[in-house]
Write a protein that holds these residues in place. Structure first.
Motif, PDB file in Angstrom:
ATOM      1  N   ALA A  41      11.875  23.498 -45.223  1.00 34.97           N
ATOM      2  CA  ALA A  41      12.560  24.783 -45.041  1.00 34.97           C
ATOM      3  C   ALA A  41      13.948  24.558 -44.437  1.00 34.97           C
ATOM      4  N   VAL A  42      14.014  23.625 -43.483  1.00 36.60           N
ATOM      5  CA  VAL A  42      15.317  23.328 -42.867  1.00 36.60           C
ATOM      6  C   VAL A  42      16.273  22.814 -43.937  1.00 36.60           C
ATOM      7  N   LYS A  43      15.761  21.935 -44.795  1.00 38.34           N
ATOM      8  CA  LYS A  43      16.620  21.372 -45.840  1.00 38.34           C
ATOM      9  C   LYS A  43      17.098  22.442 -46.809  1.00 38.34           C
ATOM     10  N   ALA A  44      16.261  23.448 -47.005  1.00 45.69           N
ATOM     11  CA  ALA A  44      16.636  24.521 -47.938  1.00 45.69           C
ATOM     12  C   ALA A  44      17.703  25.442 -47.333  1.00 45.69           C
ATOM     13  N   ILE A  45      17.739  25.520 -46.007  1.00 44.39           N
ATOM     14  CA  ILE A  45      18.685  26.430 -45.350  1.00 44.39           C
ATOM     15  C   ILE A  45      20.105  25.860 -45.369  1.00 44.39           C
ATOM     16  N   PHE A  46      20.218  24.529 -45.227  1.00 49.16           N
ATOM     17  CA  PHE A  46      21.548  23.928 -45.062  1.00 49.16           C
ATOM     18  C   PHE A  46      21.961  23.147 -46.296  1.00 49.16           C
ATOM     19  N   GLU A  47      23.261  23.175 -46.542  1.00 52.59           N
ATOM     20  CA  GLU A  47      23.778  22.477 -47.712  1.00 52.59           C
ATOM     21  C   GLU A  47      23.746  20.974 -47.515  1.00 52.59           C
ATOM     22  N   ARG A  48      24.188  20.560 -46.322  1.00 51.15           N
ATOM     23  CA  ARG A  48      24.327  19.116 -46.114  1.00 51.15           C
ATOM     24  C   ARG A  48      23.382  18.635 -45.011  1.00 51.15           C
ATOM     25  N   THR A  49      22.368  17.873 -45.421  1.00 44.03           N
ATOM     26  CA  THR A  49      21.381  17.357 -44.466  1.00 44.03           C
ATOM     27  C   THR A  49      21.088  15.887 -44.781  1.00 44.03           C
ATOM     28  N   VAL A  50      20.576  15.186 -43.797  1.00 39.76           N
ATOM     29  CA  VAL A  50      20.131  13.806 -43.987  1.00 39.76           C
ATOM     30  C   VAL A  50      18.673  13.743 -43.542  1.00 39.76           C
ATOM     31  N   ASP A  51      17.844  13.056 -44.346  1.00 41.52           N
ATOM     32  CA  ASP A  51      16.426  12.900 -43.977  1.00 41.52           C
ATOM     33  C   ASP A  51      16.322  11.807 -42.924  1.00 41.52           C
ATOM     34  N   THR A  52      16.378  12.174 -41.673  1.00 44.65           N
ATOM     35  CA  THR A  52      16.425  11.175 -40.607  1.00 44.65           C
ATOM     36  C   THR A  52      15.040  10.621 -40.311  1.00 44.65           C
ATOM     37  N   GLY A  53      14.073  11.507 -40.214  1.00 45.80           N
ATOM     38  CA  GLY A  53      12.711  11.056 -39.915  1.00 45.80           C
ATOM     39  C   GLY A  53      11.751  12.152 -40.347  1.00 45.80           C
ATOM     40  N   LEU A  54      11.677  12.327 -41.670  1.00 49.75           N
ATOM     41  CA  LEU A  54      10.893  13.456 -42.187  1.00 49.75           C
ATOM     42  C   LEU A  54       9.459  13.439 -41.684  1.00 49.75           C
ATOM     43  N   GLN A  55       8.872  12.224 -41.581  1.00 49.92           N
ATOM     44  CA  GLN A  55       7.457  12.159 -41.161  1.00 49.92           C
ATOM     45  C   GLN A  55       7.282  12.634 -39.722  1.00 49.92           C
ATOM     46  N   HIS A  56       8.376  12.580 -38.921  1.00 53.15           N
ATOM     47  CA  HIS A  56       8.313  13.127 -37.564  1.00 53.15           C
ATOM     48  C   HIS A  56       8.902  14.519 -37.492  1.00 53.15           C
ATOM     49  N   THR A 102      12.043  15.419 -38.480  1.00 49.61           N
ATOM     50  CA  THR A 102      13.460  15.482 -38.129  1.00 49.61           C
ATOM     51  C   THR A 102      14.386  15.440 -39.341  1.00 49.61           C
ATOM     52  N   VAL A 103      15.264  16.421 -39.400  1.00 54.91           N
ATOM     53  CA  VAL A 103      16.302  16.487 -40.421  1.00 54.91           C
ATOM     54  C   VAL A 103      17.630  16.570 -39.660  1.00 54.91           C
ATOM     55  N   THR A 104      18.613  15.796 -40.082  1.00 58.10           N
ATOM     56  CA  THR A 104      19.933  15.918 -39.443  1.00 58.10           C
ATOM     57  C   THR A 104      20.797  16.868 -40.266  1.00 58.10           C
ATOM     58  N   VAL A 105      21.331  17.882 -39.603  1.00 63.32           N
ATOM     59  CA  VAL A 105      22.207  18.841 -40.279  1.00 63.32           C
ATOM     60  C   VAL A 105      23.645  18.429 -39.984  1.00 63.32           C
ATOM     61  N   LEU A 106      24.466  18.337 -41.039  1.00 63.99           N
ATOM     62  CA  LEU A 106      25.859  17.935 -40.851  1.00 63.99           C
ATOM     63  C   LEU A 106      26.744  19.170 -40.808  1.00 63.99           C
ATOM     64  N   LYS A 107      27.596  19.204 -39.794  1.00 58.79           N
ATOM     65  CA  LYS A 107      28.533  20.325 -39.679  1.00 58.79           C
ATOM     66  C   LYS A 107      29.784  19.800 -38.999  1.00 58.79           C
ATOM     67  N   ASN A 108      30.916  20.076 -39.567  1.00 59.56           N
ATOM     68  CA  ASN A 108      32.196  19.612 -39.002  1.00 59.56           C
ATOM     69  C   ASN A 108      32.158  18.124 -38.662  1.00 59.56           C
ATOM     70  N   ARG A 109      31.691  17.355 -39.585  1.00 57.48           N
ATOM     71  CA  ARG A 109      31.643  15.887 -39.467  1.00 57.48           C
ATOM     72  C   ARG A 109      30.804  15.387 -38.303  1.00 57.48           C
ATOM     73  N   LYS A 110      29.936  16.246 -37.754  1.00 58.36           N
ATOM     74  CA  LYS A 110      28.991  15.759 -36.755  1.00 58.36           C
ATOM     75  C   LYS A 110      27.572  16.049 -37.244  1.00 58.36           C
ATOM     76  N   GLY A 111      26.595  15.337 -36.655  1.00 59.02           N
ATOM     77  CA  GLY A 111      25.206  15.527 -37.055  1.00 59.02           C
ATOM     78  C   GLY A 111      24.402  16.182 -35.940  1.00 59.02           C
ATOM     79  N   TYR A 112      23.532  17.085 -36.288  1.00 59.56           N
ATOM     80  CA  TYR A 112      22.655  17.745 -35.311  1.00 59.56           C
ATOM     81  C   TYR A 112      21.213  17.552 -35.767  1.00 59.56           C
ATOM     82  N   GLU A 113      20.403  16.940 -34.893  1.00 61.53           N
ATOM     83  CA  GLU A 113      19.009  16.695 -35.272  1.00 61.53           C
ATOM     84  C   GLU A 113      18.193  17.959 -35.088  1.00 61.53           C
TER      85      GLU A 113
END
Ligand code: ATP
Ligand code: MG
Length: 390
Positions: A56-71, A73-84
């Motif tokens: 669901a988190v991945k569907a909400i944001f355009e730019r995400t990184v799968d940091t630790g899906l099994q735990h 955690t998705v990293t959301v990218l905004k203004n060239r920074k990442g938010y876990e």
């Protein structure tokens, strides 16, 4: 308990939390960033906890990184920074004292806060709800106390890294470790042997770089020092530790200060055992060596030292000399400045004569060339004015 205060969130964090809420889920800033903001410190990073599943988190944001899906955690990218952004979760059983066997997602924020290590790290915040504090985190923050969430023995048995995190937070924040938490650290100390050396090293480095590096002594008091790497237990020199905070908070320098009573060989063995990077090991070892080297207060000796140590290592060695109470550092610095100002040759590569010149002058190719160059370099360290081809 919910505490209605308003704390300042960075724009990007407000944006992340807002988007998740707009999609119909809960979201909060959580953990270290809430703790640090309440203390008026600048958080290293901002973490968000949410009822939304990773998909669901991945569907909400355009730019995400799968940091630790099994735990979760998705990293959301905004203004060239990442938010876990991590889904509320319950950690399953821990059988190895390091990782939960499984993690389970939960729709309940309190379950997620319960799995966190210390009360001061177990608070969540959003503008809408205020601070969610179920475990007395605010009170401990005010009193300056590191206290486990739940039964300390259980929490340290689950994950032995927490043993070191307790000491590290105590050193970073200048907090006392609550009595039953401290007693449990002593009891569970042998479990630290299960934790990977890289993670142990990272915690010890944070502790040494903190405002209270002298709290490294707690490792000895708790019995944790015996569980780190062979030989580590032997490096304890309390009188020295009380001065460590006088050193600039740099990794090589603080480690060198901590290991100053050791031979360079022992220091290297300890750091290798902790999987320290080679650059740091080299710097620490050279700084310790330089600190113990007697440097006559005259230019040839200082030029030689400048040829043997990098500027960073030499300055580190001087800081360590000061720490040991040597009065020489200032005079050595003054001589060093003059040598730099006069442009004296302090490196073989600045020698006016090159290997090529020797070959042209008829020296046979071979080890002789190096020997002659070294001899000339020795002369130039003594008589810098002789550094010309004639
Ligand atoms: P810092 O970022 O300054 O090192 P932090 O408290 O933010 O400190 P992190 O490792 O970034 O620490 O973890 C973020 C949060 O996750 C913590 O505040 C805590 O709530 C939780 N946490 C991290 N590691 C553990 C652990 N080993 N056991 C339980 N909870 C943990
Ligand atoms: Mg953090």
């Amino acid at each position: 308990m919910e505490i209605k205060v308003r704390i300042q969130l960075p724009y990007e964090v407000e944006w992340v939390i807002g988007k998740i809420r707009d999609a119909g889920y809960e979201a909060f800033a959580v953990g270290g960033c809430v703790r640090d903001t309440l203390l008026g410190r600048t958080p290293e990073d901002w973490d968000v906890t949410t009822s939304a599943r990773p998909e669901a988190v991945k569907a909400i944001f355009e730019r995400t990184v799968d940091t630790g899906l099994q735990h979760g955690t998705v990293t959301v990218l905004k203004n060239r920074k990442g938010y876990e952004v991590t889904t509320y979760r319950i950690d399953g059983e821990y059988h190895d004292g390091r990782h939960p066997d499984s993690v389970e997602f939960t729709p309940n924020l309190l379950e997620d806060l319960k799995r966190r290590d210390f009360t001061i790290n177990a608070m969540a915040y959003s503008h809408e709800t205020g601070i969610v504090d179920e475990f007395g985190g605010m009170e401990d923050l005010k009193a300056g106390i590191v206290r486990c969430v739940g039964r300390p023995e259980d929490r340290f048995t689950e994950d032995a890294l927490r043993l070191l995190r307790a000491l590290r937070f105590s050193a970073q924040l200048g907090f006392e470790i609550e009595e039953s938490t401290y007693a449990a650290i002593k009891t569970i100390a042998p479990n630290l042997a299960k934790v990977s050396k890289e993670r142990v090293q990272a915690e010890l480095t944070k502790l040494l770089l903190s405002a209270h590096p002298e709290r490294i002594l707690l490792l000895k008091e708790t019995g944790l020092s015996a569980q780190i790497v062979p030989g580590f237990d032997a490096v304890f020199a309390p009188a020295l530790f009380s001065k460590l905070s006088q050193l600039p908070a740099e990794k090589s320098l603080r480690w060198a200060g901590f290991l100053l009573c050791q031979s360079t060989k022992q220091a290297e063995t300890v750091l290798k055992g902790l999987k320290m990077d080679n650059e740091t090991i080299g710097n620490v070892s050279r700084m310790i060596e330089g600190a113990k080297e007697t440097l006559p207060l005259e230019k040839p000796a200082i030029r030689r030292a400048m040829s043997r140590y990098t500027p960073y290592q030499l300055e580190g060695a001087l800081k360590l000399k000061e720490l040991m109470g040597s009065p020489d550092a200032e005079e050595i610095r003054r001589l060093r400045e003059e040598i730099i100002r006069d442009g004296d040759c302090v490196s073989l590569k600045d020698l006016a004569v090159k290997g090529r010149d020797l070959l042209e002058a008829g020296v046979e190719r071979g080890p002789m060339v190096g020997e002659i160059l070294n001899h000339l370099f020795d002369l130039v360290l003594l008589y810098p004015e002789k550094n010309d081809r004639e």
